[in-house]
Design a protein around this motif. Structure first.
Motif, PDB file in Angstrom:
ATOM      1  N   UNK A 144       0.697  -1.805   0.108  1.00  0.00           N
ATOM      2  CA  UNK A 144       0.233  -0.035  -0.215  1.00  0.00           C
ATOM      3  C   UNK A 144       0.966   1.182  -0.136  1.00  0.00           C
ATOM      4  N   UNK A 145       0.698   1.803  -0.966  1.00  0.00           N
ATOM      5  CA  UNK A 145       1.439   3.234  -0.861  1.00  0.00           C
ATOM      6  C   UNK A 145       0.463   5.205  -0.643  1.00  0.00           C
ATOM      7  N   UNK A 146       1.062   5.792   0.050  1.00  0.00           N
ATOM      8  CA  UNK A 146       0.163   7.377   0.022  1.00  0.00           C
ATOM      9  C   UNK A 146       0.934   8.540  -0.985  1.00  0.00           C
ATOM     10  N   UNK A 147       0.089   8.974  -1.445  1.00  0.00           N
ATOM     11  CA  UNK A 147       0.498  10.256  -2.254  1.00  0.00           C
ATOM     12  C   UNK A 147       0.400  11.117  -0.985  1.00  0.00           C
ATOM     13  N   UNK A 148       1.897  11.990  -1.039  1.00  0.00           N
ATOM     14  CA  UNK A 148       1.506  12.822   0.468  1.00  0.00           C
ATOM     15  C   UNK A 148       2.247  14.013  -0.240  1.00  0.00           C
ATOM     16  N   UNK A 149       2.675  15.211  -0.063  1.00  0.00           N
ATOM     17  CA  UNK A 149       2.918  16.302   0.226  1.00  0.00           C
ATOM     18  C   UNK A 149       3.893  16.193  -0.035  1.00  0.00           C
ATOM     19  N   UNK A 150       5.202  16.531  -1.314  1.00  0.00           N
ATOM     20  CA  UNK A 150       6.812  16.068  -0.824  1.00  0.00           C
ATOM     21  C   UNK A 150       7.628  16.743   0.188  1.00  0.00           C
ATOM     22  N   UNK A 151       8.564  15.804   0.892  1.00  0.00           N
ATOM     23  CA  UNK A 151       9.085  16.526   1.612  1.00  0.00           C
ATOM     24  C   UNK A 151      10.004  17.753   1.578  1.00  0.00           C
ATOM     25  N   UNK A 154       4.678   1.598   4.578  1.00  0.00           N
ATOM     26  CA  UNK A 154       5.768   2.415   5.147  1.00  0.00           C
ATOM     27  C   UNK A 154       5.206   2.450   6.825  1.00  0.00           C
ATOM     28  N   UNK A 155       6.098   2.646   7.614  1.00  0.00           N
ATOM     29  CA  UNK A 155       6.123   2.805   9.026  1.00  0.00           C
ATOM     30  C   UNK A 155       4.658   4.187   9.922  1.00  0.00           C
ATOM     31  N   UNK A 156       4.836   4.904   8.655  1.00  0.00           N
ATOM     32  CA  UNK A 156       4.128   6.180   8.949  1.00  0.00           C
ATOM     33  C   UNK A 156       4.329   6.698   7.752  1.00  0.00           C
ATOM     34  N   UNK A 157       3.108   7.876   7.081  1.00  0.00           N
ATOM     35  CA  UNK A 157       3.197   8.994   6.387  1.00  0.00           C
ATOM     36  C   UNK A 157       3.472   9.972   6.852  1.00  0.00           C
ATOM     37  N   UNK A 158       3.801  11.127   5.474  1.00  0.00           N
ATOM     38  CA  UNK A 158       5.172  11.986   6.755  1.00  0.00           C
ATOM     39  C   UNK A 158       4.025  13.234   6.081  1.00  0.00           C
ATOM     40  N   UNK A 159       3.124  13.285   6.422  1.00  0.00           N
ATOM     41  CA  UNK A 159       1.897  14.534   6.130  1.00  0.00           C
ATOM     42  C   UNK A 159       0.736  13.905   7.317  1.00  0.00           C
ATOM     43  N   UNK A 160       0.553  12.864   8.054  1.00  0.00           N
ATOM     44  CA  UNK A 160      -0.479  13.251   9.219  1.00  0.00           C
ATOM     45  C   UNK A 160       0.881  12.480  10.393  1.00  0.00           C
ATOM     46  N   UNK A 161       1.355  11.947   9.827  1.00  0.00           N
ATOM     47  CA  UNK A 161       2.210  10.805  11.447  1.00  0.00           C
ATOM     48  C   UNK A 161       1.407   9.913  12.257  1.00  0.00           C
ATOM     49  N   UNK A 162       0.543   9.686  11.277  1.00  0.00           N
ATOM     50  CA  UNK A 162      -0.097   8.862  12.752  1.00  0.00           C
ATOM     51  C   UNK A 162       0.289   7.725  12.863  1.00  0.00           C
ATOM     52  N   UNK A 163       0.670   7.201  11.415  1.00  0.00           N
ATOM     53  CA  UNK A 163       1.672   5.817  12.718  1.00  0.00           C
ATOM     54  C   UNK A 163       0.821   4.298  13.075  1.00  0.00           C
ATOM     55  N   UNK A 164      -0.147   4.269  12.328  1.00  0.00           N
ATOM     56  CA  UNK A 164      -0.542   2.707  13.135  1.00  0.00           C
ATOM     57  C   UNK A 164      -1.608   2.164  12.333  1.00  0.00           C
ATOM     58  N   UNK A 165      -1.223   2.409  10.618  1.00  0.00           N
ATOM     59  CA  UNK A 165      -1.736   1.814   9.665  1.00  0.00           C
ATOM     60  C   UNK A 165      -1.972   0.285   9.833  1.00  0.00           C
ATOM     61  N   UNK A 166      -0.151  -0.185   9.476  1.00  0.00           N
ATOM     62  CA  UNK A 166       0.738  -1.296   9.303  1.00  0.00           C
ATOM     63  C   UNK A 166      -0.511  -2.399  10.597  1.00  0.00           C
ATOM     64  N   UNK A 167      -0.312  -1.645  11.536  1.00  0.00           N
ATOM     65  CA  UNK A 167      -0.134  -2.751  13.192  1.00  0.00           C
ATOM     66  C   UNK A 167      -2.006  -2.861  13.310  1.00  0.00           C
ATOM     67  N   UNK A 168      -2.357  -1.693  12.511  1.00  0.00           N
ATOM     68  CA  UNK A 168      -4.262  -1.846  12.449  1.00  0.00           C
ATOM     69  C   UNK A 168      -4.736  -2.936  11.970  1.00  0.00           C
TER      70      UNK A 168
END
Lengths: 270, 487
Positions: A14-21, A134-148
């Motif tokens: 799974x990949x996410x489109x995010x604002x570039x860092x 990814x362990x988290x997305x750099x836009x919302x930094x929630x970091x929960x998707x993988x574990x859930x």
């Protein structure tokens, strides 16, 4: 030797489109979010996930068929660009769960449910042995998707991976995890969820021949309704503000003056 | 050495006089208890190739102060070296003997910027990167960009007529500089800080200062036309099987990309490998570029991303699907981070070279078709003299890279140390090669100290005679940057 069956390993990324860092973030005037009319690219941790999947295939099968890599994204029409990048890096096919441009950003639980639904749909064909994200997305930094996702599926998980070694015969993976103060090695049975940390690998450039090939690779379009999931947020963003501007320091003439200033600022001796 | 014998050294009395013009921290002099180590960065160039022995460094804050210093030096016949970021490559910004160094580093204010016309007026000591950042908030960019942008100063850029990576798109400083303010060798302030695009009123004196390398006066401020920032930019690195494909590729790229093409940079395999070796940007996959003889970096900048991408993709698919393809493979940036990483491979060559060893740098304009021949001939020349190979005092590598779009080749010879044997093998060999193809022995680095003796390879006797007449007219006492440009 590896089993010679056509189906060796199926990886979902799974990949996410995010604002570039590299983009400077600006809060919108309504203070409801940030200015999204800027350059986007694939969430860097997801890029590492795609790279790892491709490397796993290179290690196992030297590019022949048995390892399949499917990229998945949930997002508006423009997210197709992110899928094309994943396809150009080496994914074989992609799934795009499309939501309207105006829809609010999905939250981890909704995303995890949607990924689970996609995996169940895949099961009708070949099934998924491993999810790398990814362990988290750099836009919302929630970091929960993988574990859930691992919980919803009832699968094992290895988070914050910095090294992944597979044993296909034993059907498990030995994963080195980055934890506070060091590294931890865990062994997890297939099927499993891996979330990537920064040191796992350095993603490749997409080569021109692969960018061209990526245009012809199949992309399946789905909607949340097709998957029977709701991506409605359960959280309300009240206000987004910029961090306070740093105020410059000043010079003091003497120690006494410094002590005086510290006292007025509310610091006391211990 | 026409003027040099007349020049005097700085004395204690001179230093005392300078402290009347400038505040004490702006005067750095060994005659006044400053340790000579503190002057090292002003006396040496960054490559460690040229070394002066100046006793005194002055850091004026205003044009008026520059004027008073120069007036005094002119009366006292003290030689002056104007110095910007000291990032030059030909020894033009360090003293030859004990001239006084006038560093412009404290003159670093932006005087004005007009977001409508894009005209920027700035003090000479403004660092190029600082100006880039300043106008970025107004969605404009500087018309020039070079590897040294974090240190080099706009006054030095103008004085050396710096070229760089955007020249293909925005032209040379002779076009984008609209005006300058300069202090002439007698201390007079020449105010030509025009912000007019058109001004046909007689001789255009400012053009003389662009590329004069501080020999006619000190540029103290610059008025420069800056273009609007492109909305979208992208880049690709293409791997080519043979050098012979570079020119047909350039023609095809120009034809298809037309107005969005903003850079076409060349590097040979050795240059690329060096950049990778010294960690300048992420490399392409080894197996994909096996057998590639050279690389080209193409940058596009335009107003609309979708439009630019479509053009670029059409170009790439024609290139890849051709029956006799010009390229073997390539990569395209997928994010701003990759965009920077790919540029770093090209821009980082200079730094990689300095990490690898001591470099003899030649910056020449020759016909595009001669780029490779020049590098090969130089390598062969060194080999025939037994100077190529491993070991102390030997040449480790000969590399070629540069701006194909401008016909500008950077030929770098990297040795373990500078030796007279290598020097003699290279000169006049390289200059003669250049002259035989009617090229220029200095495309963008200038003449400085390094190439004064070689000026004759690019300029006729008549030209040199008139250059000397102009020099004598502006600077009859020969105090301005003595020993540079003209012998």
């Amino acid at each position: 030797m590896h089993p010679s069956s056509a189906r060796l390993l199926n990886i979902l990324v799974p990949v996410k489109r995010a604002v570039d860092y590299a983009v400077k973030i600006r809060v919108n005037p309504q203070q409801t979010g940030i200015d999204l009319n800027v350059k986007h690219s694939m969430n860097p941790f997801d890029e590492i996930a795609v790279e790892e999947a491709v490397r796993i295939r290179e290690r196992l099968s030297k590019g022949s068929e048995p390892v399949t890599i499917t990229a998945l994204t949930i997002g508006p029409a423009k997210s197709i660009e992110t899928l094309r990048t994943a396809l150009a890096m080496g994914a074989d096919s992609a799934v795009h769960v499309e939501i309207p441009e105006s829809a609010p950003a999905p939250e981890p639980l909704g995303v995890a449910k949607a990924i689970k639904a996609v995996i169940e749909k895949q099961k009708e064909k070949e099934g998924v042995d491993m999810v790398i994200l990814g362990k988290q997305a750099i836009d919302d930094d929630l970091g929960q998707t993988g574990q859930m996702l691992a919980s919803l599926l009832g699968w094992g998980q290895a988070t914050f991976a910095s090294k992944v070694e597979l044993d296909l015969d034993a059907k498990n993976a030995t994963v080195t995890r980055e934890i506070d103060g060091g590294l931890e090695q865990v062994r997890v049975k297939f099927p499993m969820v891996i979330t990537t940390d920064l040191r796992l690998n350095e993603p490749r450039y997409a080569s021109l021949p692969n960018i061209m090939k990526a245009k012809k690779k199949p992309v399946t379009k789905l909607t949340p309704t097709d998957l029977g999931v709701s991506l409605e947020p359960q959280m309300e963003v009240i206000k987004v503000v910029e961090p306070p501007k740093r105020v410059g320091g000043s010079k003091v003439e003497s120690v006494d003056e410094l002590v005086e200033k510290l006292k007025t600022a509310g610091f006391t001796a211990v | 050495m026409l003027f040099k014998r007349f020049l005097s050294s700085v004395t204690r009395t001179d230093v005392q006089h300078f402290t009347k013009i400038l505040s004490p921290p702006s005067v750095l002099s060994t005659l006044q208890n400053a340790p000579s180590a503190e002057l090292d960065i002003y006396n040496n160039d960054w490559m460690g190739k040229y070394k002066g022995s100046s006793t005194t460094v002055l850091k004026p804050k205003t044009t008026q102060q520059v004027s008073e210093i120069v007036k005094w030096c002119n009366e006292r016949r003290i030689g002056i070296v104007p110095q910007g970021g000291n990032t030059g490559l030909v020894g033009g910004s360090v003293p030859v003997n004990d001239e006084v160094v006038i560093s412009l580093q404290n003159m670093n204010s932006v005087r004005s910027f007009d977001p409508v016309s894009g005209i920027l007026v700035a003090d000479a000591g403004c660092v190029l990167q600082a100006l880039t950042d300043h106008i970025a908030s107004h969605d404009h960019i500087m018309p020039l960009d070079l590897g040294a942008k974090g240190s080099c100063q706009i006054g030095g850029n103008v004085s050396t007529n710096a070229g760089g990576l955007r020249l293909l798109r925005y032209g040379s400083l002779h076009g984008s500089v609209l005006g300058i303010e300069a202090v002439l060798p007698d201390g007079t302030i020449l105010d030509q800080l025009s912000t007019l695009r058109k001004d046909n009123t007689g001789y255009d004196l400012k053009q003389l200062f662009i590329g004069a390398e501080g020999t006619l006066g000190i540029v103290t401020a610059v008025s420069i036309l800056t273009p609007p920032a492109p909305e979208a930019s992208n880049n690709v690195i293409l791997a080519l099987p043979h050098f012979n494909n570079v020119l047909p590729l350039y023609m095809e790229v120009k034809r298809q990309l037309s107005e969005i093409l903003s850079a076409f940079e060349y590097m040979d395999r050795t240059a690329y490998d060096l950049a990778v070796k010294h960690g300048q940007g992420r490399a392409l996959a080894d197996d994909e570029i096996e057998g590639a003889e050279c690389f080209v970096l193409v940058e596009t900048s335009g107003g609309k991303r979708e439009h630019d991408e479509e053009k670029l993709e059409t170009l790439l698919s024609t290139l890849l699907s051709a029956s006799n393809p010009l390229i073997t493979t390539g990569v395209m940036a997928q994010s701003p981070a990759q965009f920077s990483s790919m540029w770093a491979l090209r821009e980082g060559i200079t730094e990689a070279v300095s990490k690898e060893g001591k470099a003899y740098k030649y910056d020449i304009s020759i016909p595009l078709s001669k780029f490779k021949e020049c590098v090969d001939a130089t390598r062969e020349q060194l080999r025939s003299k037994g100077l190529l190979g491993d070991g102390d005092g030997m040449v480790k590598a000969v590399i070629g890279y540069g701006h194909v779009g401008d016909g500008n080749l950077h030929l770098n010879v990297i040795a373990t140390r500078y030796t007279q044997e290598i020097q003699d093998a290279l000169e006049p060999f390289v200059y003669e090669f250049t002259a035989s193809h009617r090229g220029s022995i200095s495309a963008e680095h200038g003449i400085g100290l390094m190439k004064t003796h070689a000026l004759q390879y690019s300029k006729s006797d008549v030209s040199i005679t008139w250059m000397k007449k102009i020099k004598a007219l502006f600077d009859p006492n020969g105090i301005m940057n003595p020993g540079k440009v003209l012998e």
